[in-house]
Design an enzyme around this catalytic site. Structure first.
Site, PDB file in Angstrom:
ATOM      1  N   HIS A  58       0.840  -1.200   0.000  1.00  0.00           N
ATOM      2  CA  HIS A  58       0.000   0.000   0.000  1.00  0.00           C
ATOM      3  C   HIS A  58       0.872   1.245   0.000  1.00  0.00           C
ATOM      4  CE1 HIS A  58      -3.290   2.720   1.365  1.00  0.00           C
ATOM      5  NE2 HIS A  58      -4.084   1.832   0.771  1.00  0.00           N
ATOM      6  N   CYS A  59       1.934   1.235   0.807  1.00  0.00           N
ATOM      7  CA  CYS A  59       2.831   2.389   0.890  1.00  0.00           C
ATOM      8  C   CYS A  59       3.602   2.621  -0.410  1.00  0.00           C
ATOM      9  CB  CYS A  59       3.834   2.199   2.027  1.00  0.00           C
ATOM     10  SG  CYS A  59       3.102   2.134   3.668  1.00  0.00           S
ATOM     11  N   MET A  60       3.947   1.546  -1.117  1.00  0.00           N
ATOM     12  CA  MET A  60       4.798   1.655  -2.307  1.00  0.00           C
ATOM     13  C   MET A  60       4.028   2.024  -3.566  1.00  0.00           C
ATOM     14  SD  MET A  60       7.681  -1.343  -1.988  1.00  0.00           S
ATOM     15  CE  MET A  60       6.522  -2.716  -1.902  1.00  0.00           C
TER      16      MET A  60
END
Length: 420
Positions: A407-409
């Site tokens: 999700h962060c990437m």
């Protein structure tokens, strides 16, 4: 792809957390991560140094699988290289990067002259990877350089490396038909949003995008806002984590801007503890299907929830304290669902804490019921599969060293709505 599907894929906007993902921005590991050392990693917000070659391999595999699933993937270095071929974009960005405050008054001319000699691709690498004092060739050195080399940590750079660009989620947020240019919490990350402003200003694929709020050239004081805390879930609802990184001051400004424009009707705020392990809402809560979420109960059970809705009196919205109502119940009601199915972090108290630390709840969906997660979180992944979610695994041994998962990437640029 039909002509209608093609039109949807080209219209920038994110209308859900689990609708079909059409286009996404990523940033591959590279020079910035080779600059990480045991001495500067804390200052640059990484827990450890990376095995860069393995991180690049694993990230490339992640991108390859996204593309196989029909997602158009664009990469930050590539976009920067494309705009650095435009003289006006190059001048605009170097005017803002090569300043007395950034490189020192005695090195402005030398640093600027050297960077002007570089190809667009080389310049893009330095803009993300940083410009070290040792990078300047002999022809561009001056007595001021010796003074600069006496500095320590990240300050030995004329332009510090930006390794957290790996986590593209944070710098900008597409919220329905517009975006925010986010003032990030830590100074080590501030220039990331400046790079994104350059792309949105000059790249032909992004020019003319509607900006709801934010500008990296302004001082926002206590108003900090990071994309890991922000989720446009559909039905005019946006979830916002009030966390270590995203402040009340920013949340209320963004909510007011969304309400004024009619882009959103309800902002659900999760009041969270200020912890590195739970720095963003998406470290402890993400969607895996229309009605399925994965969460870390030790944090989420303690969340205090508020609802913001448009109002007639200043400042343009009303605040409702949801009291003891669980966050997931407030979200379900906002989406018109009877309830959300919850997949908790897997394992006993020890295993679940480790899996949450390793981004076990940081799932990114490419369509309803299909998510990418790190391979190491075997217990949580098994529970997701039991909930009839397809789990595609990413090798996370190196990519997670800055505390971020799939999700962060990923920064979604085009995502379809879903029906609830």
């Amino acid at each position: 792809m039909t002509s209608n599907e093609s039109a949807v894929s080209q219209a920038l906007g994110v209308h859900s957390e689990v609708g079909r993902l059409r286009k996404v921005l990523v940033c591959s590991p590279g020079l910035a991560h080779r600059r990480l050392t045991p001495t500067n990693s804390d200052e640059l917000l990484f827990d450890d140094v990376m095995w860069v070659e393995n991180a690049q391999r694993d990230h490339a595999a992640f991108v390859g699988e996204l593309r196989r699933r029909g997602v158009e993937v664009v990469e930050l270095h590539d976009l920067l290289a494309q705009i650095m071929a435009l003289p006006e974009a190059r001048a605009w960005l170097l005017d803002r990067k090569i300043t007395a405050n950034q490189v020192g008054i005695g090195l402005i001319d030398a640093a600027r002259a050297y960077l002007e000699t570089l190809s667009p691709r080389e310049l893009a690498e330095y803009l993300v990877g940083g410009l070290a004092t040792s990078d300047l060739p002999e022809d561009f050195r001056s007595p001021h350089l010796a003074l600069a080399r006496e500095s320590t940590g990240a300050r030995e750079y004329l332009m510090p490396p930006l390794p957290n660009t790996l986590y593209t989620r944070d710098t900008t947020c597409w919220l329905y038909g517009g975006l925010t240019l986010n003032p990030l919490y830590w100074s080590a990350r501030h220039d990331e949003t400046l790079l994104m402003k350059a792309i949105y200003t000059f790249h032909p694929d992004f020019k003319g995008s509607k900006v709801w709020w934010g500008d990296p050239e302004r001082d926002w004081g206590q108003a900090t806002f990071e994309g890991g805390d922000i989720m446009p879930v559909g039905n005019g609802v946006v979830l916002m984590g009030m966390s270590e990184r995203t402040s009340r001051q920013a949340i209320t400004q963004v909510a007011a801007a969304l309400f004024r424009s009619g882009a959103a009707e309800h902002v659900v705020v999760a009041g969270m503890p200020k912890l590195r392990s739970a720095m963003h809402l998406d470290t402890v809560f993400t969607f895996a299907d229309r009605d399925v979420v994965t969460l870390y109960p030790r944090i989420m059970d303690a969340v205090h929830t508020f609802s913001l809705r448009p109002g007639d009196r200043a400042p343009g919205f009303d605040v409702v304290d949801e009291g003891s109502t669980p966050f997931v119940d407030v979200v379900a009601k906002a989406l018109g669902l009877p309830k959300l199915r919850v997949v908790e972090t897997g394992g006993d108290a020890y295993a679940s804490e480790r899996q949450q630390w390793d981004s076990g709840n940081n799932a990114v969906a490419v369509e309803p019921g299909v998510v990418f997660t790190y391979d190491r979180n075997t217990l949580t992944n098994a529970l997701l599969r039991e909930a009839r979610v397809e789990v595609v695994t990413i090798v996370g041994a190196e990519l997670g060293r800055g505390r971020g998962g799939g999700h962060c990437m990923t920064c979604p640029l085009v995502r379809e709505p879903v029906d609830f």
